[in-house]
Design a protein around this motif. Structure first.
Motif, PDB file in Angstrom:
ATOM      1  N   LEU A 145      38.746  41.807  29.187  1.00 12.84           N
ATOM      2  CA  LEU A 145      38.773  41.261  30.537  1.00 12.84           C
ATOM      3  C   LEU A 145      38.387  42.247  31.638  1.00 12.84           C
ATOM      4  O   LEU A 145      38.252  41.855  32.791  1.00 12.84           O
ATOM      5  N   ILE A 146      38.230  43.519  31.306  1.00 11.90           N
ATOM      6  CA  ILE A 146      37.980  44.540  32.333  1.00 11.90           C
ATOM      7  C   ILE A 146      36.622  45.192  32.092  1.00 11.90           C
ATOM      8  O   ILE A 146      36.264  45.474  30.939  1.00 11.90           O
ATOM      9  N   ASP A 150      35.210  46.800  38.146  1.00  9.70           N
ATOM     10  CA  ASP A 150      36.573  46.299  38.354  1.00  9.70           C
ATOM     11  C   ASP A 150      37.504  47.425  38.763  1.00  9.70           C
ATOM     12  O   ASP A 150      37.301  48.579  38.401  1.00  9.70           O
ATOM     13  N   ASN A 204      42.348  44.328  46.449  1.00 10.80           N
ATOM     14  CA  ASN A 204      41.155  43.901  47.198  1.00 10.80           C
ATOM     15  C   ASN A 204      40.346  42.981  46.274  1.00 10.80           C
ATOM     16  O   ASN A 204      40.796  42.639  45.181  1.00 10.80           O
ATOM     17  N   SER A 205      39.162  42.604  46.733  1.00  6.45           N
ATOM     18  CA  SER A 205      38.392  41.625  45.958  1.00  6.45           C
ATOM     19  C   SER A 205      37.906  42.184  44.624  1.00  6.45           C
ATOM     20  O   SER A 205      37.519  41.448  43.738  1.00  6.45           O
ATOM     21  N   LYS A 206      37.960  43.525  44.478  1.00  8.02           N
ATOM     22  CA  LYS A 206      37.499  44.103  43.207  1.00  8.02           C
ATOM     23  C   LYS A 206      38.634  44.195  42.182  1.00  8.02           C
ATOM     24  O   LYS A 206      38.401  44.521  41.019  1.00  8.02           O
ATOM     25  N   THR A 207      39.850  43.945  42.648  1.00  5.24           N
ATOM     26  CA  THR A 207      40.997  44.112  41.758  1.00  5.24           C
ATOM     27  C   THR A 207      40.974  43.055  40.669  1.00  5.24           C
ATOM     28  O   THR A 207      41.139  41.863  40.950  1.00  5.24           O
ATOM     29  N   LYS A 208      40.770  43.495  39.424  1.00  5.58           N
ATOM     30  CA  LYS A 208      40.715  42.548  38.322  1.00  5.58           C
ATOM     31  C   LYS A 208      42.096  42.297  37.748  1.00  5.58           C
ATOM     32  O   LYS A 208      42.425  41.202  37.328  1.00  5.58           O
ATOM     33  N   LYS A 237      47.282  35.560  45.400  1.00  8.06           N
ATOM     34  CA  LYS A 237      46.455  35.656  46.610  1.00  8.06           C
ATOM     35  C   LYS A 237      45.068  36.217  46.306  1.00  8.06           C
ATOM     36  O   LYS A 237      44.059  35.743  46.813  1.00  8.06           O
ATOM     37  N   TYR A 238      45.034  37.235  45.443  1.00  7.87           N
ATOM     38  CA  TYR A 238      43.762  37.902  45.161  1.00  7.87           C
ATOM     39  C   TYR A 238      43.134  37.444  43.850  1.00  7.87           C
ATOM     40  O   TYR A 238      42.156  38.030  43.390  1.00  7.87           O
ATOM     41  N   ASP A 239      43.708  36.404  43.241  1.00  8.84           N
ATOM     42  CA  ASP A 239      43.200  35.886  41.965  1.00  8.84           C
ATOM     43  C   ASP A 239      43.051  37.009  40.942  1.00  8.84           C
ATOM     44  O   ASP A 239      41.990  37.224  40.358  1.00  8.84           O
ATOM     45  N   THR A 240      44.135  37.725  40.771  1.00 15.02           N
ATOM     46  CA  THR A 240      44.154  38.887  39.890  1.00 15.02           C
ATOM     47  C   THR A 240      44.922  38.551  38.610  1.00 15.02           C
ATOM     48  O   THR A 240      45.854  37.759  38.615  1.00 15.02           O
ATOM     49  N   LEU A 241      44.507  39.204  37.529  1.00 15.25           N
ATOM     50  CA  LEU A 241      45.218  39.052  36.271  1.00 15.25           C
ATOM     51  C   LEU A 241      46.427  39.987  36.251  1.00 15.25           C
ATOM     52  O   LEU A 241      46.446  41.002  36.953  1.00 15.25           O
TER      53      LEU A 241
END
Lengths: 453, 433
Positions: A145-146, A150, A204-208, A237-241
């Motif tokens: 997944l990463i 990311d 942030n938006s890059k946070t996987k 909020k950030y759609d993070t796993l």
């Protein structure tokens, strides 16, 4: 020409050193004879070759050292677990390959246990992957997944493999430390907390993904529901796993409850929960772990697994399945190993804490897990003639192993580069040890000030 | 929602390294065999047990006084195991091996292969794979960002009246040489070869070795079937050829060596300057391998070292037994008109099923290779499981040799008899009106 076989019988470090010296000389000779060798390591493993364990387990392998360093039990696993392995090995078919993603009886048992714990249906074939230890689950999850570009948030101190695994996947680790909130006396793992505002700045938006470890190694913190909610809110909020390492899930002490972040609203679909047979049944040498999560995530872990080692050992999986059935049937009974081990460890925890306090130290009492960290500043050990580049705790542990014959692990091994100095007065002890080991530790700690430094 | 967050949410969740490697022939065929087969000669594992001395060693290890065998051992290999492997393979290679630096234990040979590709193959590197190949090589190279370059073994017609042998499948030297380029990082060699059973001759290995040395290419040598060679043939280790030790990683398997595939114990042997990188991958992926099985395998090898070359050695008895089984299956297949390619090694046998084509009509423009459809039909309708040879070819070449299927003959006599019964009955059905 072979060396005399007696060198293989000798277990001393010297024999190995001699052989390595001779071998490296012969390598140099042959290297100069051949053309320039261009084959170095791939980029993905650049800079991740060193490893704290390789260094410290070697040193502590000396049997005269009381080993409270590496996290492995020296207590015996429960006898029924060993018996189940003997039974499994006697069945011909169980010595051959089983289902790649997990032996059928094992994934069935896991689904039953965790359905009960999580209060939701878990499909044994699609929602579970059996791996080589929780370590293998971490690797499968991160590889699945990463990737490059990311960011992955890692809470410090952290189990040391998270950082190199994230790097090997080409991603950037983003660290956030647990901070000591001055509270009760003596210090408890609950006093180490994340600053919610600080945590939010890491997303942030890059946070996987964010990697969560609860109960926490090395501090022993058991994240509360409120603390998990803060993390969950940000993940949503950030759609993070969320990669939730819960290997110590059963080892929580009185007054604490292990809560699975995957059971919080909105979290099941974005969480991989990792467990470990080694920690559950005191069989670290079985190297079986598992990842549980929604099919649309687990299927990618399964792809990694089928392209890395394909299947895990069969007899161990069968034995583990049988052990799980035994304990599943008594999950309402205090004799269930999941609870009895925890009680056993709580008294060892308390004893360990007492020994350290009597030696004038301030241990951080863990709410869970089988590790305890302690600030060694009060011992005032002067190591200024040591290697200045090494953090204090590295030097301290090496010195303690050599002069006190007691081993631990330096806490800076669990920190990112910015935080190493923050934790360099702490060392970590493992207390899942039999009484005689703790007795031996007691002698050393009691006599600490009687011996010259 | 910010635009960048929207973009993130519309991206697939999985990493790009998984692209194109999600399919796996075994997942499908193992399921089919489990559902339909009465005689399973498909997936490669014995249906007989590991030898008693090995099972006893396992029980001793798990139940002995030393309960620390249930805890972590040394990450790069349990000391008794790496020591005996260094001793044993040192003897075979005529070399002094350091157990700490020239040997690493892995979770099966499969994980050893994974470590090799991850350690040495970067984006853009080419890796030569000889077809037909054990299917995992291709996706592993891709997962490492590498480019697989295929070169086929080509069948030569056997002498009149003789059955084809795996020795009749050969590399074309000029064709092989043309596959080496500046970007070639490694070649994967599998001898004895799965699925054909080919045992590469000294001449063939020298051909490969010369090219490796000339182009400074690594050799990943998958030798898991090293003991399973028949008709007095010799398994030659490419690492023992001139200039090859320094550039070869040898891979072995306890599963195949001791008929215990479910133990998942494998190993790599090679020079420290290569193994050091395998250790880095290993310590960042699985870190430790299970202890008890390693202890048992160490004892197995100790016994074999003591019985080296003697008739009671398992490494001598097992190939003897398997050769008989091979001959039995060859006979069965030949008798009904399936044309076996007699394998020089391994426990696999490939047969030409052209004469049975009438049972499974061709479907023009089908995406699926003919042999795959045939194998599926056969397991569903005849209860006999085998694997299509196209499973061992890359996508572009799947139809080059699509009328062969692979059988595994590491099976009890009763199983092989039952297979024979199915084949005989099938033939009768074909010949009677």
């Amino acid at each position: 020409m072979l060396f005399a076989s007696r060198s293989f019988c000798c277990r001393g470090v010297k024999a190995y050193q001699l052989r390595t010296d001779l071998l490296s000389r012969s390598i140099k000779l042959s290297a100069s004879a051949t053309m320039a060798f261009r084959h170095k390591n791939t980029r993905r493993i650049e800079g991740i070759d060193s490893n704290v364990w390789v260094e410290f387990t070697k040193v502590a392998a000396d049997p005269s050292i009381v080993n409270l360093g590496q996290g492995l039990p020296d207590i015996s696993p429960p006898s029924y677990v060993k018996e189940e392995l003997a039974k499994a090995a006697a069945v011909d078919r169980l010595n051959q390959y089983t289902r790649g993603f997990g032996h059928p009886s094992l994934v069935k048992a896991l689904s039953q246990v965790y359905e009960r714990v999580c209060g939701r249906e878990i499909d044994p074939l699609t929602d579970i992957l059996v791996t080589v230890g929780a370590y293998g689950s971490l690797f499968s999850t991160i590889q699945a997944l990463i990737e490059e570009g990311d960011e992955v948030i890692i809470i410090e101190p952290f189990y040391d493999c998270y950082e190199p695994m994230v790097k090997m996947a080409g991603a950037k680790p983003v660290f956030i430390p647990l901070r000591y909130k001055n509270g009760g006396n003596p210090a408890s793992s609950a006093d180490w907390v994340l600053d919610p505002a600080e945590l939010a700045t890491k997303f942030n938006s890059k946070t996987k993904a964010i990697i969560l470890n609860t109960p926490h190694n090395p501090i022993g913190k058991v994240f509360t529901r409120e603390e998990l909610q803060v993390i969950a809110d940000l993940c949503i909020k950030y759609d993070t796993l969320c990669i939730s390492d819960e290997v110590y899930e059963w080892l929580v002490y009185k007054g604490n409850k292990h809560i699975k972040i995957a059971t919080l609203p909105g979290m099941w679909e974005r969480t991989i929960t990792i467990g470990s047979a080694g920690k559950t049944y005191s069989v670290t040498g079985w190297k079986l772990g598992w990842s549980i999560g929604p099919q649309n995530l687990i299927k990618h872990l399964q792809v990694v697994h089928q392209n890395t080692l394909y299947t895990c050992p069969t007899p161990l999986q069968e034995a583990l399945a049988q052990a799980f059935w035994i304990d599943y049937k008594r999950m309402d009974d205090p004799d269930c190993y999941f609870y009895s081990l925890s009680r056993e460890l709580e008294s060892k925890r308390d004893r360990m804490a007492q020994l350290l306090q009597e030696a004038g130290l301030k241990p951080v009492i863990p709410d869970g897990g089988y590790f305890m960290i302690v600030d060694v500043s009060a011992l005032n050990v002067d190591l200024s003639d040591g290697d200045e580049k090494q953090p204090y705790d590295y030097e301290f542990v090496k010195w303690m192993i050599k002069s006190k014959k007691l081993s631990a692990i330096p806490l800076s091994a669990f920190c990112g580069p910015e935080t190493k100095r923050q934790f360099e007065k702490y060392i970590r002890f493992c207390f899942i040890k039999k009484d005689s080991t703790l007795d031996a530790a007691e002698v050393i700690l009691k006599n600490w000030n009687k011996q010259p430094a | 929602l910010s635009l960048s967050l929207q973009a993130k949410m519309s991206r697939p969740v999985q990493a790009r390294r998984l692209e194109g490697i999600d399919k796996n022939v075994w997942v499908e065929f193992v399921k089919l065999a489990a559902t339909y087969s009465t005689v399973n000669l498909g997936q490669g594992f014995p249906d007989f047990p590991p030898p008693d001395f090995l099972k006893e060693a396992f029980v001793r290890a798990l139940s002995g006084e030393n309960h620390m065998l249930h805890q972590y051992t040394r990450a790069f290999g349990h000391p008794p195991l790496v020591k005996i492997l260094a001793q044993y393979f040192g003897k075979l290679l005529g070399r002094d091996l350091d157990p700490m630096t020239n040997v690493m234990v892995t979770v099966g040979a499969y994980q050893a292969l994974f470590c090799c590709f991850q350690a040495f193959v970067d984006e853009g590197d080419e890796v030569i794979i000889i077809e037909p190949f054990f299917d995992c090589y291709e996706p592993m190279v891709k997962m490492a960002g590498g480019m697989p370059v295929f070169v086929p073994l080509r069948p030569k017609a056997p002498k009149d009246g003789k059955l084809m042998s795996s020795a009749d499948w050969q590399l074309d030297p000029a064709e092989l040489a043309s596959k080496f380029s500046e970007r070639t990082k490694a070649i994967v060699l599998n001898s004895p070869n799965n699925p054909l059973g080919k045992v590469f001759s000294r001449g063939e290995l020298e051909l490969i070795a010369d090219l490796c040395v000339k182009h400074d290419v690594l050799c990943i040598s998958d030798e898991v079937y090293e003991w399973l060679v028949y008709d007095g043939k010799e398994h030659i280790r490419i690492a023992s050829l001139q200039g090859m030790w320094d550039r070869t990683v040898i891979i072995g398997s306890a599963g195949k060596t001791f008929s215990a595939t479910g133990w998942k114990v494998g190993w790599t042997v090679g020079p420290n300057r290569l193994l050091q990188h395998l250790r880095t991958v290993h310590q960042n992926s699985v870190y430790h391998c299970a202890t008890v099985a390693q202890e048992a395998v160490a004892q197995g090898f100790q016994r074999e070292l003591e019985l080296y070359g003697k008739p009671e050695s398992y490494f001598i008895q097992l190939p003897k037994e398997l050769q008989q089984k091979r001959d039995w299956l060859v006979q069965s297949l030949d008798a009904v008109g399936m044309k076996p390619i007699v394998p020089e090694g391994t426990y696999f046998l490939v047969a030409d099923i052209s004469e049975f084509k009438s049972d499974v009509p061709d479907v023009p423009d089908s995406d699926e290779p003919y042999d795959s459809r045939f194998a599926k039909w056969m397991v569903k309708n005849k209860g006999l499981a085998a694997i299509p040879l196209s499973a061992f070819y890359c996508g572009a070449h799947k139809n080059n040799y699509n009328h062969f299927i692979r059988f595994c003959f590491a099976k009890e006599e009763a199983t092989l008899k039952a297979a024979n019964d199915i084949l005989q009955k099938w033939k009768l059905e074909k010949t009677s009106p």
